[in-house]
Each structure stands twice: as structure tokens, then as C-alpha cells.
Design a protein around this motif. Structure first.
Motif, PDB file in Angstrom:
ATOM      1  N   PRO A   1      11.682   1.746   3.039  1.00 52.12           N
ATOM      2  CA  PRO A   1      12.001   3.042   2.429  1.00 52.12           C
ATOM      3  C   PRO A   1      12.958   2.929   1.243  1.00 52.12           C
ATOM      4  CG  PRO A   1      13.215   2.783   4.471  1.00 52.12           C
ATOM      5  CD  PRO A   1      12.293   1.600   4.359  1.00 52.12           C
ATOM      6  N   TYR A   2      13.588   1.781   1.078  1.00 49.88           N
ATOM      7  CA  TYR A   2      14.558   1.587  -0.003  1.00 49.88           C
ATOM      8  C   TYR A   2      13.977   0.866  -1.208  1.00 49.88           C
ATOM      9  CZ  TYR A   2      17.492   2.845   3.888  1.00 49.88           C
ATOM     10  OH  TYR A   2      18.023   3.495   4.957  1.00 49.88           O
ATOM     11  N   LYS A   3      12.735   0.451  -1.113  1.00 53.21           N
ATOM     12  CA  LYS A   3      12.104  -0.267  -2.223  1.00 53.21           C
ATOM     13  C   LYS A   3      11.802   0.722  -3.348  1.00 53.21           C
ATOM     14  CE  LYS A   3      10.034  -3.667  -4.357  1.00 53.21           C
ATOM     15  NZ  LYS A   3      10.854  -4.628  -5.054  1.00 53.21           N
ATOM     16  N   SER A   4      12.369   0.471  -4.518  1.00 58.72           N
ATOM     17  CA  SER A   4      12.072   1.350  -5.645  1.00 58.72           C
ATOM     18  C   SER A   4      10.600   1.192  -6.018  1.00 58.72           C
ATOM     19  CB  SER A   4      12.974   1.041  -6.837  1.00 58.72           C
ATOM     20  OG  SER A   4      12.739  -0.256  -7.307  1.00 58.72           O
ATOM     21  N   GLU A   5      10.019   2.251  -6.483  1.00 52.67           N
ATOM     22  CA  GLU A   5       8.616   2.306  -6.880  1.00 52.67           C
ATOM     23  C   GLU A   5       7.658   2.105  -5.707  1.00 52.67           C
ATOM     24  OE1 GLU A   5       7.984   1.113 -11.244  1.00 52.67           O
ATOM     25  OE2 GLU A   5       9.298  -0.453 -10.405  1.00 52.67           O
ATOM     26  N   ARG A   6       8.081   2.517  -4.542  1.00 53.12           N
ATOM     27  CA  ARG A   6       7.186   2.515  -3.379  1.00 53.12           C
ATOM     28  C   ARG A   6       6.021   3.457  -3.683  1.00 53.12           C
ATOM     29  NH1 ARG A   6       8.725   4.957   2.515  1.00 53.12           N
ATOM     30  NH2 ARG A   6       6.868   4.223   3.570  1.00 53.12           N
ATOM     31  N   SER A   7       4.811   3.040  -3.380  1.00 53.40           N
ATOM     32  CA  SER A   7       3.639   3.848  -3.702  1.00 53.40           C
ATOM     33  C   SER A   7       3.614   5.145  -2.894  1.00 53.40           C
ATOM     34  CB  SER A   7       2.344   3.079  -3.433  1.00 53.40           C
ATOM     35  OG  SER A   7       1.228   3.878  -3.772  1.00 53.40           O
ATOM     36  N   GLU A   8       3.251   6.204  -3.589  1.00 53.51           N
ATOM     37  CA  GLU A   8       3.060   7.498  -2.943  1.00 53.51           C
ATOM     38  C   GLU A   8       1.583   7.880  -2.912  1.00 53.51           C
ATOM     39  OE1 GLU A   8       5.353   9.307  -1.318  1.00 53.51           O
ATOM     40  OE2 GLU A   8       6.802   7.720  -1.743  1.00 53.51           O
ATOM     41  N   LEU A   9       0.703   6.921  -3.224  1.00 57.84           N
ATOM     42  CA  LEU A   9      -0.730   7.186  -3.097  1.00 57.84           C
ATOM     43  C   LEU A   9      -1.040   7.551  -1.659  1.00 57.84           C
ATOM     44  CD1 LEU A   9      -2.317   4.207  -5.069  1.00 57.84           C
ATOM     45  CD2 LEU A   9      -2.274   6.601  -5.774  1.00 57.84           C
ATOM     46  N   GLU A  10      -1.930   8.487  -1.471  1.00 53.32           N
ATOM     47  CA  GLU A  10      -2.275   8.909  -0.111  1.00 53.32           C
ATOM     48  C   GLU A  10      -2.817   7.765   0.729  1.00 53.32           C
ATOM     49  OE1 GLU A  10      -3.340  13.529  -0.444  1.00 53.32           O
ATOM     50  OE2 GLU A  10      -4.450  12.206  -1.802  1.00 53.32           O
ATOM     51  N   LEU A  11      -3.634   6.921   0.121  1.00 51.67           N
ATOM     52  CA  LEU A  11      -4.160   5.774   0.862  1.00 51.67           C
ATOM     53  C   LEU A  11      -3.029   4.840   1.281  1.00 51.67           C
ATOM     54  CD1 LEU A  11      -6.428   4.118   2.060  1.00 51.67           C
ATOM     55  CD2 LEU A  11      -6.826   3.138  -0.223  1.00 51.67           C
ATOM     56  N   ALA A  12      -2.082   4.582   0.400  1.00 55.47           N
ATOM     57  CA  ALA A  12      -0.942   3.714   0.729  1.00 55.47           C
ATOM     58  C   ALA A  12      -0.126   4.300   1.875  1.00 55.47           C
ATOM     59  CB  ALA A  12      -0.067   3.505  -0.506  1.00 55.47           C
ATOM     60  N   LEU A  13       0.087   5.597   1.849  1.00 52.49           N
ATOM     61  CA  LEU A  13       0.854   6.252   2.911  1.00 52.49           C
ATOM     62  C   LEU A  13       0.131   6.159   4.253  1.00 52.49           C
ATOM     63  CD1 LEU A  13       2.079   9.403   0.952  1.00 52.49           C
ATOM     64  CD2 LEU A  13       3.378   7.319   1.469  1.00 52.49           C
TER      65      LEU A  13
END
Length: 140
Positions: free
Chosen positions: A106-118
Motif C-alpha cells: 500500500p506504500y508503493k508509489s504509483e501502485r496501479s489502480e486499474l480494475e484488473l490489477a485491483l
């Protein structure tokens, strides 16, 4: 490749539509290790959903589904499934456009918010045990 719809586990709620872009994972400290395509079909040799490919096989060193490998372990700094990963896989399209990192961290900058990634992050443990079933739920 056509438009693909993603469905949540219940199969009742459509959560998004992804245009005709193939999305690929690249891992390692420099993101130079190809780890497969996350939205290609199960017959594609590069698909993480093809359990006979280097990227979908749970025993392959290049698979995010290998629980003992660098890219699938819950403890590896290169794995999307490690909450502390420093170098999780990057998601890129075929033109090299960056769509964030596939990671539970959760602290990684630029974590993907794509629905598939989630979805992958939320259900990765279940997906590992039923790759074919999850492919059907997500893409059919």
C-alpha cells in the motif's frame, strides 16, 4: 483484440471495460524481466492465464503464480503478492505506456489502480488455485 469486460467474483457486477490494449508485466529491480500478459487469452503463449506457458505455469520461475518464485512469493521484494515489495512488476502496454505497479504494497508509489490489477491483488490466493475458473469469471 476486442473489448474485454471484467466481472467481480459474484459474476453479477460489471466493474469496468478495458479498451483493446494488451497489458504486460515486467519485473526485477530494473523491470527488465518479462513476466507475461495479464489480459491475453488462455491460449496466448505469453498469457499469465495460460497454465502451460512460462508465465502462467505455477512452477515456472517467470510466473506470478509460483508461490516459491521471485515473482510469486509473498516474501519476495519482486513479487506483486508481497505487502513489502520494493520492486513489484510494472504494468506496461504494447507501446511502453506505464499503468502502475501490480502490488499489494500500500506504500508503493504509483501502485496501479486499474480494475484488473485491483482484482488480481484482492483475489490472488484464490486465482492461484483456479486460474482457468478465474479467467472465465474475468474475461467471459
Amino acid at each position: 483484440m476486442g473489448v474485454k469486460k471484467f466481472l467481480v467474483f459474484s459474476g453479477l457486477l460489471t466493474i469496468g471495460i478495458l479498451q483493446a490494449q494488451t497489458l504486460h508485466l515486467y519485473g526485477g529491480a530494473d523491470q527488465n524481466q518479462y513476466l507475461g500478459c495479464i489480459n491475453c487469452d488462455t491460449f496466448d503463449k505469453n498469457s499469465v492465464w495460460n497454465k502451460f506457458s512460462d508465465y502462467g505455469n505455477a512452477f515456472s520461475s517467470k510466473s506470478i503464480w509460483n508461490t516459491n518464485g521471485n515473482y510469486g512469493s509473498t516474501y519476495s521484494t519482486y513479487s506483486p503478492w508481497s505487502a513489502y515489495a520494493s520492486y513489484p512488476p510494472a504494468i506496461l502496454d504494447e507501446n511502453g505506456n506505464f499503468f502502475g505497479y501490480l502490488t499489494l504494497n500500500p506504500y508503493k508509489s504509483e501502485r496501479s489502480e486499474l480494475e484488473l490489477a485491483l482484482i488480481l491483488c484482492k483475489h490472488h490466493d484464490d486465482i492461484k488455485t483456479d486460474i482457468d475458473g478465474w479467467y472465465e469469471k474475468l474475461f467471459r
